[in-house]
Design an enzyme around this catalytic site. Structure first.
Site, PDB file in Angstrom:
ATOM      1  N   HIS A  94       3.525  -7.396   1.682  1.00 24.03           N
ATOM      2  CA  HIS A  94       2.914  -8.327   2.639  1.00 24.03           C
ATOM      3  C   HIS A  94       1.859  -9.211   1.986  1.00 24.03           C
ATOM      4  O   HIS A  94       1.343  -8.888   0.923  1.00 24.03           O
ATOM      5  CB  HIS A  94       2.282  -7.554   3.789  1.00 24.03           C
ATOM      6  CG  HIS A  94       1.189  -6.605   3.355  1.00 24.03           C
ATOM      7  ND1 HIS A  94       1.455  -5.334   2.905  1.00 24.03           N
ATOM      8  CD2 HIS A  94      -0.145  -6.745   3.300  1.00 24.03           C
ATOM      9  CE1 HIS A  94       0.314  -4.731   2.598  1.00 24.03           C
ATOM     10  NE2 HIS A  94      -0.675  -5.571   2.820  1.00 24.03           N
TER      11      HIS A  94
ATOM     12  N   ARG B 260      -1.332  -4.803  -6.211  1.00 20.09           N
ATOM     13  CA  ARG B 260      -1.091  -6.243  -6.210  1.00 20.09           C
ATOM     14  C   ARG B 260       0.177  -6.527  -7.003  1.00 20.09           C
ATOM     15  O   ARG B 260       0.325  -6.063  -8.129  1.00 20.09           O
ATOM     16  CB  ARG B 260      -2.302  -6.918  -6.866  1.00 20.09           C
ATOM     17  CG  ARG B 260      -2.554  -8.307  -6.397  1.00 20.09           C
ATOM     18  CD  ARG B 260      -3.833  -8.877  -7.024  1.00 20.09           C
ATOM     19  NE  ARG B 260      -5.027  -8.396  -6.395  1.00 20.09           N
ATOM     20  CZ  ARG B 260      -6.114  -7.966  -7.056  1.00 20.09           C
ATOM     21  NH1 ARG B 260      -6.130  -7.951  -8.374  1.00 20.09           N
ATOM     22  NH2 ARG B 260      -7.166  -7.552  -6.400  1.00 20.09           N
TER      23      ARG B 260
ATOM     24  N   HIS C  77       0.843  -1.200   0.000  1.00 15.14           N
ATOM     25  CA  HIS C  77       0.000   0.000   0.000  1.00 15.14           C
ATOM     26  C   HIS C  77       0.875   1.247   0.000  1.00 15.14           C
ATOM     27  O   HIS C  77       1.948   1.253   0.614  1.00 15.14           O
ATOM     28  CB  HIS C  77      -0.893   0.042   1.243  1.00 15.14           C
ATOM     29  CG  HIS C  77      -1.651  -1.219   1.475  1.00 15.14           C
ATOM     30  ND1 HIS C  77      -2.581  -1.705   0.595  1.00 15.14           N
ATOM     31  CD2 HIS C  77      -1.598  -2.113   2.489  1.00 15.14           C
ATOM     32  CE1 HIS C  77      -3.074  -2.846   1.080  1.00 15.14           C
ATOM     33  NE2 HIS C  77      -2.494  -3.113   2.219  1.00 15.14           N
TER      34      HIS C  77
ATOM     35  N   GLU D  51      -1.243  -0.494   8.256  1.00 14.99           N
ATOM     36  CA  GLU D  51      -2.178  -1.401   8.915  1.00 14.99           C
ATOM     37  C   GLU D  51      -1.489  -2.215  10.001  1.00 14.99           C
ATOM     38  O   GLU D  51      -0.273  -2.342  10.029  1.00 14.99           O
ATOM     39  CB  GLU D  51      -2.841  -2.326   7.877  1.00 14.99           C
ATOM     40  CG  GLU D  51      -1.874  -3.219   7.133  1.00 14.99           C
ATOM     41  CD  GLU D  51      -2.500  -3.810   5.858  1.00 14.99           C
ATOM     42  OE1 GLU D  51      -3.236  -3.106   5.156  1.00 14.99           O
ATOM     43  OE2 GLU D  51      -2.226  -4.987   5.573  1.00 14.99           O
TER      44      GLU D  51
HETATM   45 ZN    ZN Z   1      -2.690  -4.890   3.232  1.00 17.94          ZN
END
Ligand code: ZN
Length: 326
Positions: A175, A195, A99, A117
């Site tokens: 991740h 992605r 991200h 996150e």
């Molecule tokens: Zn994520």
């Protein structure tokens, strides 16, 4: 003032399982529930209030009304609620992804938020593992070549997990959640994902899902992620507490309650979100009013909520945010 029970929004991504329905009390017609968005004011899936006079309102509508009542109409403050909290049931591996941070997102993604996150492993199968950053330093060019020749999985850190583990995934960290892991994710309110690798799978339309290599190369930190900080648990009479995330966007504490934990009123906290991940709790407020909270339930305590207690044997994640003074 009543605690607000939240009805989550669901997502049926291809890698999802059925545990959120069978073990966490979620009701949905979707065949698989990959994610339940437990605390969400994001347009891609909003929490709806299930009780009180606000029943049926989205949390976003409620917060806008609440904010207007506090500081007057015309303030856009609460329309960008900063946090999104999810339960995620990975029946298969999730794609390897990254991200952007706020700066990149605001410049390249129409002013959206970036996404940092935190993952809390609610439960996992024996031998489950996840991807946390790279295992060595690469140049941006080497990173791109590694992706293009299909060798990315040789360059990532694969970390075995157990229940209660915590991962802080700062924006820019590569991740992937692995198969057999059920997590609670506390994140910035953003749905921006680049992605990088999808195990050559096909999406629900039979085609490979889109990759976003250029943007991923732009934002990925191409050196190993910092060592994981393990949450230190402190024992008190009747419960154990551990701060599992503390960053500018959110603060989350894992509460393992055996008997009772007491919380004082307000104190500059703009809201509290309770997510029960194990057992069941009784939320006692207003000198004796009781609300039962079952495993998988989410409860939102508005700003200026009074003192309360959580009773019973349960594990509850308590997320708060303290807004800067105006
Ligand atoms: Zn994520």
């Amino acid at each position: 003032m009543e605690p607000l029970k939240l009805l989550p929004a669901f997502q049926d991504y291809i890698w999802g399982g059925t545990r959120l329905r069978t073990e966490f009390g979620k009701h949905s017609n979707l065949e698989r529930i990959a994610e339940s968005w437990e605390l969400s004011c994001h347009e891609a899936g909003q929490s709806v209030i299930m009780n009180s006079v606000h029943k049926g309102m989205t949390l976003k509508e409620y917060l806008e009304q609440d904010w207007a009542a506090r500081v007057g109409e015309g303030s856009a403050r609460s329309s960008v609620f900063p946090v999104l909290i999810k339960l995620i049931d990975a029946c298969q591996d999730l794609s390897v992804q990254v991200h952007p941070d706020d700066r990149y997102a605001r410049e390249h993604e129409n002013g959206e938020n970036g996404k940092t996150e935190c993952w809390y492993i609610v439960d996992c199968e024996e031998g489950a593992a996840l991807v946390y950053g790279l295992n060595r330093e690469l140049t941006k060019a080497e990173f791109r070549t590694t992706i293009e020749k299909g060798a990315l999985m040789d360059a990532v850190q694969l970390v075995p997990v157990k229940k209660g583990d915590v991962f802080f995934i700062e924006a820019g960290t590569l991740h992937a959640i692995g198969a057999g892991i059920l997590i609670a994710e506390i994140q910035q309110n953003s749905n921006l994902t680049y992605r990088v690798y999808d195990y050559d799978r096909k999406g629900s339309d039979g085609k490979p899902r889109e990759l976003h290599i250029d943007k991923a190369v732009d934002v990925t930190k191409t050196w190993p992620a910092p060592p994981r900080r393990s949450a230190s648990r402190t024992e008190y009479e009747g419960y154990t507490a551990a701060v599992i995330a503390d960053c500018p966007y959110f603060t989350t504490t894992e509460m393992h309650i055996t008997e009772e934990a007491s919380f004082p009123a307000g104190g500059g906290v703009s809201y509290t979100h309770l997510l029960c991940t194990e057992g069941e709790a009784a939320l006692v407020y207003d000198d004796g009013v009781t609300m039962p909270i079952m495993k998988g339930d989410s409860v939102f305590l508005p700003a200026n909520f009074g003192a309360y207690q959580l009773r019973g044997e349960n594990c509850t994640l308590l997320s708060t945010q303290t807004l800067p003074r105006r």
